[in-house]
Design a protein around this motif. Structure first.
Motif, PDB file in Angstrom:
ATOM      1  N   ARG A   6      53.253 -17.698 -14.875  1.00  0.00           N
ATOM      2  CA  ARG A   6      51.849 -17.256 -14.913  1.00  0.00           C
ATOM      3  C   ARG A   6      50.937 -18.394 -15.339  1.00  0.00           C
ATOM      4  N   PHE A   7      51.424 -19.126 -16.327  1.00  0.00           N
ATOM      5  CA  PHE A   7      50.629 -20.253 -16.829  1.00  0.00           C
ATOM      6  C   PHE A   7      50.428 -21.302 -15.729  1.00  0.00           C
ATOM      7  N   LEU A   8      51.517 -21.648 -15.067  1.00  0.00           N
ATOM      8  CA  LEU A   8      51.435 -22.668 -14.016  1.00  0.00           C
ATOM      9  C   LEU A   8      50.555 -22.190 -12.872  1.00  0.00           C
ATOM     10  N   ASP A   9      50.693 -20.904 -12.532  1.00  0.00           N
ATOM     11  CA  ASP A   9      49.899 -20.366 -11.442  1.00  0.00           C
ATOM     12  C   ASP A   9      48.410 -20.431 -11.776  1.00  0.00           C
ATOM     13  N   ALA A  14      49.144 -25.133  -7.089  1.00  0.00           N
ATOM     14  CA  ALA A  14      49.201 -26.199  -6.089  1.00  0.00           C
ATOM     15  C   ALA A  14      48.271 -25.937  -4.908  1.00  0.00           C
ATOM     16  N   LYS A  15      48.213 -24.696  -4.489  1.00  0.00           N
ATOM     17  CA  LYS A  15      47.395 -24.381  -3.322  1.00  0.00           C
ATOM     18  C   LYS A  15      45.906 -24.645  -3.621  1.00  0.00           C
ATOM     19  N   VAL A  16      45.480 -24.156  -4.778  1.00  0.00           N
ATOM     20  CA  VAL A  16      44.079 -24.357  -5.181  1.00  0.00           C
ATOM     21  C   VAL A  16      43.790 -25.848  -5.347  1.00  0.00           C
ATOM     22  N   MET A  17      44.712 -26.515  -6.003  1.00  0.00           N
ATOM     23  CA  MET A  17      44.513 -27.947  -6.266  1.00  0.00           C
ATOM     24  C   MET A  17      44.379 -28.711  -4.964  1.00  0.00           C
ATOM     25  N   ASP A  18      45.258 -28.387  -4.033  1.00  0.00           N
ATOM     26  CA  ASP A  18      45.231 -29.076  -2.752  1.00  0.00           C
ATOM     27  C   ASP A  18      43.892 -28.864  -2.056  1.00  0.00           C
ATOM     28  N   SER A 191      37.389 -20.171  -6.493  1.00  0.00           N
ATOM     29  CA  SER A 191      38.814 -19.862  -6.301  1.00  0.00           C
ATOM     30  C   SER A 191      39.326 -18.844  -7.312  1.00  0.00           C
ATOM     31  N   TYR A 192      38.504 -18.448  -8.251  1.00  0.00           N
ATOM     32  CA  TYR A 192      38.936 -17.575  -9.352  1.00  0.00           C
ATOM     33  C   TYR A 192      40.173 -18.128 -10.033  1.00  0.00           C
ATOM     34  N   ASN A 193      40.264 -19.434 -10.113  1.00  0.00           N
ATOM     35  CA  ASN A 193      41.455 -20.051 -10.704  1.00  0.00           C
ATOM     36  C   ASN A 193      41.031 -21.329 -11.442  1.00  0.00           C
ATOM     37  N   PRO A 194      41.466 -21.503 -12.700  1.00  0.00           N
ATOM     38  CA  PRO A 194      41.001 -22.662 -13.494  1.00  0.00           C
ATOM     39  C   PRO A 194      41.713 -23.977 -13.176  1.00  0.00           C
ATOM     40  N   SER A 195      42.588 -24.010 -12.182  1.00  0.00           N
ATOM     41  CA  SER A 195      43.301 -25.263 -11.888  1.00  0.00           C
ATOM     42  C   SER A 195      42.373 -26.456 -11.630  1.00  0.00           C
ATOM     43  N   PRO A 196      41.252 -26.276 -10.888  1.00  0.00           N
ATOM     44  CA  PRO A 196      40.383 -27.432 -10.658  1.00  0.00           C
ATOM     45  C   PRO A 196      39.895 -28.074 -11.945  1.00  0.00           C
ATOM     46  N   LEU A 197      39.777 -27.240 -13.007  1.00  0.00           N
ATOM     47  CA  LEU A 197      39.348 -27.785 -14.301  1.00  0.00           C
ATOM     48  C   LEU A 197      40.386 -28.775 -14.825  1.00  0.00           C
TER      49      LEU A 197
END
Lengths: 226, 247
Positions: A6-9, A14-18, A191-197
């Motif tokens: 969950r944390f990694l997601d 990866a999809k969002v980051m890409d 993206s509703y996802n904090p990965s870009p941060l």
């Protein structure tokens, strides 16, 4: 899904980051350009002000001290907003890039002036006297004897201040500047996802770690035995 | 016909705010003369020296060095100062430069020598103070005595007409004083005009032509070393000589 998954997601998806990598890279490029300009203009104008102040011309010094104190006290965000939204009423419409550059340059100028000035006055009077007694003029003594010693003392505080202020480029988001943080946070909302941060954080590290390492190198390079 | 004095100061006053440090000092120094100035701390002897090359601006009076009116606004003070070497109590070497760099800076920037010429003159000056082998050392790699000799080399490299020494050995460990006095002695023998503020009585006795005793901003008395040290006329001089003897 385990907790780790969950944390990694959430943070390293990866999809969002890409998907948002090009945005973050564009933001990084803009931040680099902006930061380089701020460092250049802020430090140079700060040095010029410190040199002018060393002339000891009272009215000029009052003006310098007033300016410097003003820009050291105002929050950089306020200056950016004032320039971006205020100047148009004076007939000037600086872009968000120019507004951020100008604001942070003024802030860095103010702090750099104080740092250079502190360096100059920390050099013992005897150095001036020795130089002047051999016939060197005021400017010659300043450039050849005082400044090389003063600059060495300023490297550490100047680096810290420079890093702190160039990180302030993130404040440009308030005037819709597409720098790293601006790009990252709009990617987060899309993206509703904090990965870009996380990518943004990585970009800041890649940007500033070399600066810190470089400053340390300069410091040892200019050190002499005490 | 007597030669005109190299240094001539007349009625020199200096105020620091309310403090009246020099109260009308007259001083004439002839070519090749060595004049010693002694006196208690605060007597104004260092201030007098610093007025001679205008590191301090006198409040009143006139100062002429080698025919140049030092206090005239028309005088190019930077040019004039090349004729007046000065050595300080705290050496004041430039720590970011080598010994040779210290000696050659003014040669290049003020006397307009090329780097090669300046280096040659600089090495010769270091040679004169016995430090030719220390040219590439930084001040902080040198002992106090060596630093002060580099400072002397920095001054004499410009070939001044007169040298001012402001307590040149006061900041030195006792065992290092000799090397500096030795350089001053050889300078003296080469015919340099010198004004020395110092309490090195042994050196004064051996080398000085004249000793001035200053107190409270005035020259109280002057005479040969023997006169001042053995039979001072004034009570204040006697008390002061007695004091420095006891040390």
């Amino acid at each position: 899904m385990t907790r780790l998954d969950r944390f990694l997601d959430a943070f390293f998806n990866a999809k969002v980051m890409d998907k948002y990598l090009p945005d973050i890279l564009a933001g990084t490029r803009l931040t680099i350009e902006l930061a380089a300009l701020i460092v250049l203009s802020g430090i140079l104008t700060g040095l010029v002000l410190a040199l002018l102040r060393s002339l000891g011309f009272r009215p000029l010094n009052w003006l310098i001290i007033f300016t410097v104190d003003l820009f050291r006290s105002l929050p950089p965000l306020v200056i950016i907003v004032l320039i971006y939204f205020g100047l148009p009423s004076a007939g000037l419409s600086p872009s968000s890039f120019v507004s951020t550059w100008l604001s942070l340059s003024l802030v860095l100028m103010a702090f750099a002036e104080e740092i250079f000035w502190a360096g100059i006055v920390s050099i013992p009077r005897g150095q001036w006297e020795a130089a002047r007694s051999t016939g060197l003029g005021f400017g010659q003594a300043l450039i050849n004897v005082i400044l090389p010693q003063a600059l060495r003392l300023t490297i550490a505080p100047l680096t810290n201040r420079t890093i702190a202020i160039t990180k302030g480029t993130a404040l440009g988001t308030v005037v819709a500047l597409h720098e790293i943080l601006g790009m990252a946070s709009s990617a987060v909302s899309n993206s509703y996802n904090p990965s870009p941060l996380m990518m943004g954080a990585a970009a800041y590290l890649v940007l500033f770690v070399p600066v810190v390492v470089g400053a340390r190198w300069i410091e040892t390079r200019f050190a002499w035995k005490r | 016909m007597p030669t005109p004095p190299i240094v001539s100061a007349k009625g020199v006053h200096k105020h620091f705010g309310h403090l009246h440090v020099l109260k009308g000092v007259d001083l004439e120094v002839a070519d090749r003369e060595l004049v010693f100035v002694i006196g208690p701390s605060g007597s104004g002897k260092s201030t007098l020296l610093r007025c001679l090359n205008r590191l301090e601006q006198p409040s009143a009076g006139s100062i002429t060095v080698d025919g140049i009116d030092m206090l005239s606004p028309a005088t190019d003070i930077n040019h004039a100062r090349q004729r007046i070497g000065m050595v300080f109590q705290s050496f004041n070497l430039y720590p970011h430069m080598t010994a040779l760099g210290n000696v050659t800076l003014a040669l290049r920037k003020v006397a307009g020598k090329s780097r090669a010429e300046a280096d040659e003159l600089g090495r010769a000056a270091l040679e004169r103070v016995g430090l030719a082998d220390r040219a590439t050392h930084r001040p902080l790699e040198l002992s106090g005595g060596q630093q002060q000799r580099v400072a002397i080399a920095r001054a004499i490299a410009l070939e001044p007409r007169v040298m001012l020494f402001d307590e040149p050995t006061s900041a030195l460990d006792p065992e290092l004083v000799g090397s500096v006095l030795e350089v001053m002695r050889s300078l003296r023998e080469s015919g340099m005009t010198m004004i020395v503020v110092s309490h090195e009585m042994g050196f004064a006795r051996a080398a000085a032509d004249r000793v001035l005793f200053m107190d409270h901003g005035l020259v109280v008395e002057e005479g040969t070393p023997a006169e001042i040290f053995e039979s001072p006329r004034h009570e204040r001089t006697r008390a002061f000589i007695g004091q420095i003897r006891r040390h």
